[in-house]
Design a protein around this motif. Structure first.
Motif, PDB file in Angstrom:
ATOM      1  N   ILE A 163       0.822  -1.223   0.000  1.00 56.55           N
ATOM      2  CA  ILE A 163       0.000   0.000   0.000  1.00 56.55           C
ATOM      3  C   ILE A 163       0.851   1.266   0.000  1.00 56.55           C
ATOM      4  O   ILE A 163       0.449   2.285  -0.593  1.00 56.55           O
ATOM      5  CB  ILE A 163      -0.996   0.004   1.182  1.00 56.55           C
ATOM      6  CG1 ILE A 163      -0.283   0.041   2.530  1.00 56.55           C
ATOM      7  CG2 ILE A 163      -1.922  -1.207   1.101  1.00 56.55           C
ATOM      8  CD1 ILE A 163      -1.237   0.211   3.710  1.00 56.55           C
ATOM      9  N   PHE A 207      -2.894  -7.586   0.556  1.00 52.21           N
ATOM     10  CA  PHE A 207      -2.236  -6.295   0.673  1.00 52.21           C
ATOM     11  C   PHE A 207      -1.084  -6.443   1.650  1.00 52.21           C
ATOM     12  O   PHE A 207      -0.999  -7.398   2.416  1.00 52.21           O
ATOM     13  CB  PHE A 207      -3.219  -5.241   1.177  1.00 52.21           C
ATOM     14  CG  PHE A 207      -4.369  -5.029   0.250  1.00 52.21           C
ATOM     15  CD1 PHE A 207      -5.549  -5.761   0.400  1.00 52.21           C
ATOM     16  CD2 PHE A 207      -4.291  -4.114  -0.784  1.00 52.21           C
ATOM     17  CE1 PHE A 207      -6.618  -5.580  -0.460  1.00 52.21           C
ATOM     18  CE2 PHE A 207      -5.353  -3.926  -1.654  1.00 52.21           C
ATOM     19  CZ  PHE A 207      -6.520  -4.663  -1.491  1.00 52.21           C
ATOM     20  N   ILE A 243      -7.295   0.856  -3.834  1.00 48.04           N
ATOM     21  CA  ILE A 243      -7.435  -0.277  -2.920  1.00 48.04           C
ATOM     22  C   ILE A 243      -8.676  -1.087  -3.273  1.00 48.04           C
ATOM     23  O   ILE A 243      -8.639  -2.334  -3.299  1.00 48.04           O
ATOM     24  CB  ILE A 243      -7.504   0.199  -1.457  1.00 48.04           C
ATOM     25  CG1 ILE A 243      -6.194   0.880  -1.055  1.00 48.04           C
ATOM     26  CG2 ILE A 243      -7.807  -0.971  -0.523  1.00 48.04           C
ATOM     27  CD1 ILE A 243      -4.977   0.005  -1.142  1.00 48.04           C
ATOM     28  N   THR A 282      -6.957   1.540   4.361  1.00 46.31           N
ATOM     29  CA  THR A 282      -6.963   0.218   3.742  1.00 46.31           C
ATOM     30  C   THR A 282      -7.783  -0.762   4.566  1.00 46.31           C
ATOM     31  O   THR A 282      -8.582  -1.544   4.032  1.00 46.31           O
ATOM     32  CB  THR A 282      -5.533  -0.300   3.571  1.00 46.31           C
ATOM     33  OG1 THR A 282      -4.784   0.623   2.775  1.00 46.31           O
ATOM     34  CG2 THR A 282      -5.524  -1.667   2.911  1.00 46.31           C
TER      35      THR A 282
END
Length: 881
Positions: free
Chosen positions: A137, A199, A187, A251
């Motif tokens: 991320i 992730f 995302i 996220t």
């Protein structure tokens, strides 16, 4: 201990899913050690700490030794680099393939900032399963921030007209809004992307795992500071705590929202523990994540890299929270053997085996994958074997744990929908995915198979063999993958019952051939043996015959032999050893003018136990045979020239009767194979030359204890004429039943060391049965001899015949009578068959229906051969025996 072996094989061979790794360098950059130091395969250190100091660590020294084995070079860094550089130049993809052997699927974090790596689809070619992505991320965020900023610079509308001077608060607020929206959209897109399985956050490196919920003002202020700095120096790496915390929290909210809406989602991995100097070691403790784990209970957390040195803290979290998993990667090969085993033990202290994942953290250099996988399998075997040995695990629990860590947990957590795919060249005791057999239900036979394949990785095919009533070796050939599946799933190979009535020409004989019906070949894995002396990557295995319900099928030669040996032991406490002398004649094939095939002597200057000029010239062939036998663990007692031209004897070591006979068959085949390589035919034909000595297959038998030797001997003598139907099974066999040629004589008799009697006593409880040749099915021959001895034991017979220590042919009738030698040996096959028909006790032991069919085959074979001219029959038999 069989259980420990089973566990060892499973761990060594089970395919794995690497749940966290990174891209490999391209071939052009793989040897760029200035930019990508090779020392980094075992250390996260940098600069002098890496190149000068890390090379003195135990982990580094161990890795050097293992890499030296891999490259077959000296265990020095320079030699290893030199060897790998050559392989990289010659075939880089081969290097990668070797390093990824055993890996079924790679999950790649492709967020490392390196321009010289291959993109993730490139890695697909090296694994059975498709390579999937892990989205980092922070990398996505940096790329988006840069693109948002650059797009604003080019926007005609413009937010930024005059460069950095126009980065006013309103402009920054708009950029911040765009960035947050772009990040959230990215995302969400990754959540919907089938190539993305997880992730990952490296916040551990940026600001630590003590993630907090920043206020809007704190986030904006951090973004403002970040974007101004990035605009100035072009470095968009995000390293501001409120901003990094926001990325993680954003996220997590998106992942949790997906789970709430659709019921499915994707995990997030966190780098924890071990890292380079960019990390704050104290803040890399996963204990800081406890609050997040509790708050986002709908999100699955994976704590990477064993959280070393905070493995116990990570283990506590994984054991206490259903949404937390522990990855045990990176410390392999970064730490010592003891540390690795300690880390695994700490992981298993609290964590359920269903929540431990494996990864290599492989990156840049292919060897990072190979070393990590090798050392992890070693450590896993050591730890689980110890727990199995101590009784903490049963075998099923230990094998389940290994399978879960290596494969199943990642497969389930990341929704990969994989079934383990076992490479043909690797041994495995795990069933085929369609199998219902549990890996823990391994039999000793399976262990034999895997042990053999592990020691003989070149074997690609298995020949399942049996010997029919004509002593013809018949077989079915299976690719190793199918054979392994067959063994694991307890399948069998079907053979028509008609084989009991089949001649060498595949013609059935007898009044009632079994045209309908079948029996089933079950491999005896203890007999597995490589085929040597032949251009074939194969091995043979002997078989037992079974009925549909698994019970023995009457007529199976190996079962018949095994049964009578067992009866002697169970009923009379008699153990039996058996050994064979292999006599063969080496001949040369000659094509005559009319196109017919003839066989002529290999040597002519030849005599017993002599070393003539021709024998010396032929020594390379003979010695190659001995070497080939030794290569498959058949170690001869001795070998020497025999009397007939080209005739040699090879003496095999003794063993139990079934094993000894299996060894005999394998030894004969090997001798034939090697002889063919030298342009020779090695034949068992009993009398290749009418004016020279014949060829036998002498059997040595010994019983223990010897207290019943008289009864055993009496039984052999009493049933000898009937036994000859099995040991002298063809008319050609009786060409040797002549007086004065050291072939056992022509009278039923025995003697102390007398080679002119069919039974020669060597010492108490040991005899040589001279009246058997290479045309006999040796299983049936030995079974019939032991059956005769068994009948002597059963009847507690006492031999009336005295030892004869001269050639029986030289005795007068009265001298023979004085020794109670009254029964002549049958001189033709019909005589032996007639004696067998009059011996119901022997028939009962050998099998009534089988014996009837056996006789039909022998009579049909005799009729077929008698229709041939003498020369044709001789060549026909030499070519087959």
């Amino acid at each position: 201990m069989a259980e420990l072996k089973a566990l060892e094989y499973l761990i060594a061979s089970h395919p794995l899913i690497d749940n966290h790794a990174h891209n490999l360098l391209s071939a052009l950059s793989a040897s760029d050690y200035a930019k990508y130091p090779f020392e980094s395969v075992v250390s996260e250190a940098q600069g002098e700490a890496l190149t000068d100091q890390s090379t003195k660590t135990l982990a580094h020294l161990r890795a050097l030794k293992q890499l030296a084995e891999f490259y077959e070079c000296s265990p020095t860094l320079d030699e290893i680099k030199s060897s790998r550089d050559k392989l990289i130049r010659d075939n880089y993809e081969l290097l990668v393939k070797r390093c990824l052997e055993g890996t079924q699927m790679l999950l790649l974090d492709d967020g490392l900032n390196a321009d010289d790596v291959e993109q993730y689809p490139w890695h697909n070619r090296f694994t059975p399963g498709p390579t999937k992505r892990i989205v980092r991320i922070e990398t996505i965020a940096a790329e988006l921030a840069k693109s948002v900023f650059e797009a604003s610079l080019e926007d005609d509308g413009e937010l930024i007209k005059d460069g950095l001077e126009s980065l006013s608060e309103p402009v920054l607020l708009l950029l911040w809004a765009r960035f947050r929206k772009e990040f959230s959209t990215s995302i969400q897109a990754s959540l919907n992307d089938p190539d993305v399985v997880s992730f990952k956050s490296v916040i551990c490196y940026r600001s630590g795992l003590n993630v907090e919920s920043p206020s809007p003002d704190e986030m904006f202020s951090a973004f403002q500071s970040y974007i101004v700095r990035a605009a100035e120096n072009g470095d968009f790496r995000i390293n501001h705590k409120p901003l990094n915390d926001h990325l993680v929290l954003s996220t997590l909210r998106t992942i949790a929202g997906q789970r709430a809406e659709k019921g499915t989602s994707k995990p997030i991995q966190f780098h924890t523990g071990l890292g380079d100097t960019d990390i704050n070691l104290r803040l890399s403790n996963p204990a800081f994540l406890q609050g997040l784990i509790e708050k986002f209970s709908r999100v699955d957390f994976v704590l990477l890299h064993s959280a070393y040195p905070y493995t116990r803290e990570a283990g506590y979290l994984a054991s206490s929270y259903p949404n937390t998993y522990l990855d045990v990667g990176e410390v392999f090969p970064m730490t010592s053997r003891d540390a690795q085993e300690s880390i695994l033990r700490q992981s298993l202290e609290l964590v359920p085996s269903t929540k431990i994942l494996w990864s290599t953290d492989g990156h840049y250099h292919p060897e990072t994958y190979w070393l990590a996988n090798k050392q992890f399998r070693e450590a896993l075997n050591s730890v689980l074997s110890d727990y199995l040995r101590k009784g903490d695990y049963t075998l099923i629990q230990a094998t389940d744990t290994a399978s879960e860590i290596l494969f199943q947990n990642s497969n389930r957590l990341y929704n990969l929908n994989q079934g383990p795919e076992f490479p043909q060249q690797l041994p495995t005791i795990i069933p085929h995915p369609r199998s219902s057999i549990h890996p823990s239900s391994v039999s000793p036979s399976v262990l034999e198979l895997e042990n053999f394949l592990r020691d003989n990785p070149s074997v690609e095919f298995i020949w399942m063999q049996f010997i029919d009533n004509t002593a013809t070796v018949r077989l079915r050939m299976l690719p190793i993958r199918k054979f392994r599946q067959m063994v694991l799933e307890e399948e069998r190979v079907t053979i028509t019952s008609a084989v009991l009535n089949v001649l060498q020409t595949d013609v059935t004989v007898g009044p009632d051939p079994l045209i309908a019906g079948s029996f089933y070949m079950k491999p005896d894995l203890s007999t597995l043996c490589r085929n040597v002396g032949i251009e074939s990557k194969s091995a043979t295995v002997m078989t037992f015959w079974q009925k549909e319900d698994g019970s023995p099928f009457e007529g199976c030669p190996r079962t018949t032999l095994r049964n009578i040996v067992n009866k002697c032991h169970k009923e009379h406490g008699i153990s039996i050893l058996c050994g064979f002398e292999i006599e063969l004649v080496f001949m040369k094939q000659q094509i005559e003018a009319d196109g017919s095939v003839n066989y002529v002597p290999w040597t002519t200057i030849h005599s017993w136990s002599n070393m003539t000029s021709e024998i010396r010239a032929g020594l390379p062939s003979i010695e190659n045979i001995v070497r080939a036998l030794a290569d498959i663990d058949i170690h001869l007692e001795q070998f020497h020239a025999e009397s007939s031209p080209g005739q040699f004897e090879f003496v095999l070591p003794p063993s139990n009767p079934l094993t000894a006979t299996d060894t005999l068959i394998k030894a004969r085949q090997t001798i034939v194979h090697v002889a063919e390589q030298h342009g020779l035919r090695a034949t068992l034909y009993p009398r290749p030359y009418a004016t020279s000595a014949g060829t036998a297959a002498h059997v040595h038998l010994s019983i223990s204890p010897t207290t019943r030797e008289d009864a055993f001997l009496a039984g052999m003598l009493a049933h000898l004429p009937a036994v000859l139907a099995f040991t002298f099974p063809q008319s050609a066999s009786y060409e040797r039943v002549r007086p004065g040629i050291w072939a056992g004589g022509t009278w039923v008799a025995w003697g102390n060391g007398n080679r002119e009697t069919p039974i020669r006593k060597i010492y108490p409880g040991r005899w040589e049965w001279k009246s058997m040749d290479g045309l006999a099915n040796p299983y049936l021959g030995v079974a019939s001899i032991i059956s005769a001895g068994y009948l002597g034991l059963k009847g507690d017979l006492v031999p009336s015949m005295k030892a004869c220590n001269v050639d029986t042919a030289t005795l007068t009738p009265s001298e023979r009578e004085a020794l109670s030698i009254t029964t002549p040996m049958p001189l033709v096959l019909e005589g032996s068959i007639a004696a067998l028909r009059k011996d119901p006790a022997l028939i009962e032991l050998m099998g009534k229906d089988f014996t009837s069919r056996y006789i039909d085959v022998r009579l049909g074979e005799m009729e077929m051969l008698e229709d041939m001219p003498d020369d044709e029959r001789r060549s026909w038999l030499i070519a087959r025996y």
